[in-house]
Design a protein around this motif. Sequence first.
Motif, PDB file in Angstrom:
ATOM      1  N   GLU A  97      45.948  39.432 -10.823  1.00  0.00           N
ATOM      2  CA  GLU A  97      46.750  40.641 -11.001  1.00  0.00           C
ATOM      3  C   GLU A  97      48.235  40.372 -10.746  1.00  0.00           C
ATOM      4  O   GLU A  97      49.104  41.049 -11.305  1.00  0.00           O
ATOM      5  CB  GLU A  97      46.254  41.747 -10.074  1.00  0.00           C
ATOM      6  CG  GLU A  97      44.870  42.278 -10.448  1.00  0.00           C
ATOM      7  CD  GLU A  97      44.455  43.457  -9.594  1.00  0.00           C
ATOM      8  OE1 GLU A  97      45.271  43.886  -8.737  1.00  0.00           O
ATOM      9  OE2 GLU A  97      43.334  43.957  -9.765  1.00  0.00           O
ATOM     10  N   GLN A  98      48.506  39.417  -9.877  1.00  0.00           N
ATOM     11  CA  GLN A  98      49.878  38.985  -9.624  1.00  0.00           C
ATOM     12  C   GLN A  98      49.965  37.491  -9.950  1.00  0.00           C
ATOM     13  O   GLN A  98      49.968  36.643  -9.055  1.00  0.00           O
ATOM     14  CB  GLN A  98      50.277  39.264  -8.179  1.00  0.00           C
ATOM     15  CG  GLN A  98      50.299  40.764  -7.845  1.00  0.00           C
ATOM     16  CD  GLN A  98      50.668  41.026  -6.400  1.00  0.00           C
ATOM     17  OE1 GLN A  98      50.099  40.445  -5.480  1.00  0.00           O
ATOM     18  NE2 GLN A  98      51.638  41.898  -6.205  1.00  0.00           N
ATOM     19  N   PRO A  99      50.017  37.170 -11.225  1.00  0.00           N
ATOM     20  CA  PRO A  99      49.861  35.771 -11.643  1.00  0.00           C
ATOM     21  C   PRO A  99      51.022  34.879 -11.229  1.00  0.00           C
ATOM     22  O   PRO A  99      52.156  35.332 -11.072  1.00  0.00           O
ATOM     23  CB  PRO A  99      49.767  35.874 -13.168  1.00  0.00           C
ATOM     24  CG  PRO A  99      50.385  37.187 -13.515  1.00  0.00           C
ATOM     25  CD  PRO A  99      50.132  38.093 -12.359  1.00  0.00           C
ATOM     26  N   ILE A 130      53.149  31.729 -12.574  1.00  0.00           N
ATOM     27  CA  ILE A 130      53.460  31.157 -13.886  1.00  0.00           C
ATOM     28  C   ILE A 130      54.546  30.102 -13.737  1.00  0.00           C
ATOM     29  O   ILE A 130      55.526  30.303 -13.018  1.00  0.00           O
ATOM     30  CB  ILE A 130      53.928  32.258 -14.862  1.00  0.00           C
ATOM     31  CG1 ILE A 130      52.818  33.296 -15.061  1.00  0.00           C
ATOM     32  CG2 ILE A 130      54.340  31.659 -16.201  1.00  0.00           C
ATOM     33  CD1 ILE A 130      53.234  34.487 -15.923  1.00  0.00           C
ATOM     34  N   THR A 138      54.279  41.715 -12.983  1.00  0.00           N
ATOM     35  CA  THR A 138      53.982  41.516 -11.557  1.00  0.00           C
ATOM     36  C   THR A 138      53.959  40.041 -11.175  1.00  0.00           C
ATOM     37  O   THR A 138      53.682  39.710 -10.019  1.00  0.00           O
ATOM     38  CB  THR A 138      52.629  42.145 -11.191  1.00  0.00           C
ATOM     39  OG1 THR A 138      51.584  41.497 -11.937  1.00  0.00           O
ATOM     40  CG2 THR A 138      52.621  43.641 -11.503  1.00  0.00           C
ATOM     41  N   ALA A 139      54.251  39.181 -12.116  1.00  0.00           N
ATOM     42  CA  ALA A 139      54.094  37.739 -11.886  1.00  0.00           C
ATOM     43  C   ALA A 139      55.235  37.148 -11.072  1.00  0.00           C
ATOM     44  O   ALA A 139      56.369  37.635 -11.095  1.00  0.00           O
ATOM     45  CB  ALA A 139      54.004  37.016 -13.226  1.00  0.00           C
ATOM     46  N   GLY A 146      44.497  37.189 -21.526  1.00  0.00           N
ATOM     47  CA  GLY A 146      44.749  37.759 -20.218  1.00  0.00           C
ATOM     48  C   GLY A 146      44.629  36.717 -19.121  1.00  0.00           C
ATOM     49  O   GLY A 146      43.823  35.786 -19.208  1.00  0.00           O
ATOM     50  N   LEU A 147      45.443  36.876 -18.080  1.00  0.00           N
ATOM     51  CA  LEU A 147      45.456  35.906 -16.992  1.00  0.00           C
ATOM     52  C   LEU A 147      44.496  36.341 -15.884  1.00  0.00           C
ATOM     53  O   LEU A 147      44.207  37.536 -15.727  1.00  0.00           O
ATOM     54  CB  LEU A 147      46.877  35.759 -16.451  1.00  0.00           C
ATOM     55  CG  LEU A 147      47.912  35.295 -17.483  1.00  0.00           C
ATOM     56  CD1 LEU A 147      49.271  35.107 -16.828  1.00  0.00           C
ATOM     57  CD2 LEU A 147      47.470  34.021 -18.188  1.00  0.00           C
ATOM     58  N   ASP A 205      48.271  30.458 -12.912  1.00  0.00           N
ATOM     59  CA  ASP A 205      47.526  31.227 -13.902  1.00  0.00           C
ATOM     60  C   ASP A 205      47.956  30.862 -15.317  1.00  0.00           C
ATOM     61  O   ASP A 205      47.172  30.989 -16.257  1.00  0.00           O
ATOM     62  CB  ASP A 205      47.749  32.727 -13.674  1.00  0.00           C
ATOM     63  CG  ASP A 205      47.232  33.183 -12.329  1.00  0.00           C
ATOM     64  OD1 ASP A 205      46.064  33.601 -12.247  1.00  0.00           O
ATOM     65  OD2 ASP A 205      48.001  33.097 -11.339  1.00  0.00           O
ATOM     66  N   GLY A 225      57.592  41.729  -9.667  1.00  0.00           N
ATOM     67  CA  GLY A 225      57.412  40.288  -9.610  1.00  0.00           C
ATOM     68  C   GLY A 225      58.702  39.581  -9.241  1.00  0.00           C
ATOM     69  O   GLY A 225      59.675  40.202  -8.792  1.00  0.00           O
ATOM     70  N   ARG A 274      56.057  40.379 -20.293  1.00  0.00           N
ATOM     71  CA  ARG A 274      54.618  40.353 -20.594  1.00  0.00           C
ATOM     72  C   ARG A 274      53.787  40.504 -19.326  1.00  0.00           C
ATOM     73  O   ARG A 274      52.756  41.182 -19.316  1.00  0.00           O
ATOM     74  CB  ARG A 274      54.289  39.032 -21.300  1.00  0.00           C
ATOM     75  CG  ARG A 274      52.804  38.793 -21.535  1.00  0.00           C
ATOM     76  CD  ARG A 274      52.216  39.609 -22.655  1.00  0.00           C
ATOM     77  NE  ARG A 274      50.778  39.390 -22.747  1.00  0.00           N
ATOM     78  CZ  ARG A 274      50.204  38.414 -23.449  1.00  0.00           C
ATOM     79  NH1 ARG A 274      50.955  37.573 -24.145  1.00  0.00           N
ATOM     80  NH2 ARG A 274      48.890  38.292 -23.473  1.00  0.00           N
ATOM     81  N   TRP A 275      54.214  39.869 -18.223  1.00  0.00           N
ATOM     82  CA  TRP A 275      53.478  39.920 -16.960  1.00  0.00           C
ATOM     83  C   TRP A 275      54.450  40.370 -15.864  1.00  0.00           C
ATOM     84  O   TRP A 275      54.981  39.546 -15.098  1.00  0.00           O
ATOM     85  CB  TRP A 275      52.882  38.550 -16.641  1.00  0.00           C
ATOM     86  CG  TRP A 275      51.799  38.163 -17.614  1.00  0.00           C
ATOM     87  CD1 TRP A 275      50.517  38.624 -17.646  1.00  0.00           C
ATOM     88  CD2 TRP A 275      51.920  37.233 -18.704  1.00  0.00           C
ATOM     89  NE1 TRP A 275      49.823  38.044 -18.683  1.00  0.00           N
ATOM     90  CE2 TRP A 275      50.652  37.191 -19.351  1.00  0.00           C
ATOM     91  CE3 TRP A 275      52.959  36.442 -19.189  1.00  0.00           C
ATOM     92  CZ2 TRP A 275      50.412  36.382 -20.467  1.00  0.00           C
ATOM     93  CZ3 TRP A 275      52.726  35.639 -20.299  1.00  0.00           C
ATOM     94  CH2 TRP A 275      51.465  35.617 -20.924  1.00  0.00           C
TER      95      TRP A 275
END
Length: 270
Positions: A35-37, A39, A59-60, A31-32, A106, A87, A56-57
């Motif tokens: 919450e909004q990573p 990348i 919101t990133a 896990g990163l 992140d 995201g 996978r994420w």
Amino acid sequence: MSAPTWDPAQYLRHAGHRARPFTDLLARVPGLPSEQPRIADLGCGPGNVTALLAERWPTAHITGYDNSPEMLDKAHVEWEGRTVGGGRLDFSHADVRTWAPSEPYDLIVSNATLQWVPGHGERFAEWVAGLRPGGSFAFQVPGNFDAPSHVLMRELAHSARWRGRLAETLRHDDAVSAPAAYLEALTGLGCAADVWETTYVHLLTGADPVLDWVKGTGLRPVLTALADDEEAARDFVAEYRTALRAAYPDTAHGTPFPFRRVFAVARKEA
């Protein structure tokens, strides 16, 4: 030696097989921390696997970096924009040999790219330093430089006919490190590291499928070096095709293509 010219359409001809190692890599990323990573994908190519990061994420804010205009053009058209989870996915030109984080990340990830970067282990410290506490650096690289597909290509490039034009064109068999060396480098930077290797046996179909595969990746430097001489390019490919047919015989169900890869996930101390 000039940088190879890339062909997104050729590369994507085996997109399913090429994406499999990336999904296996992501499955081991913890896990990163945000919450909004944020990348970074180093060597994003045409963007098709970068898009898996958004799944996978969701919101990133994800940025794919590459130095190929052809690959980036494809990525901009096909994948750039807001993601379904709110995201953002964008792409930017960068040279992985000199890229450095300009903000905290992140996750920094790289899929089948670092083998093109001589001395890439020397870049790890700067990349890990650019991670947030609890962030991860993850990559996978091909570990098949002693496989017939590469050995035969190098031998042909160094043969009497071709060595004058191609002897310095191809990567050597030390393009990537052993898994234990990556483990030592990453733990030496204070990370908790998970390093492993896997040999996939891809079952390829169609005419000369191993040649078709390497035309999208390992053969690109040769095709670039011979781009101004169509006859020479055809002759090299014809010789290489003959050698590959003997090394990778067709079967009733297709052509088995063993492919070893090396993986690493390093988590920075929180």
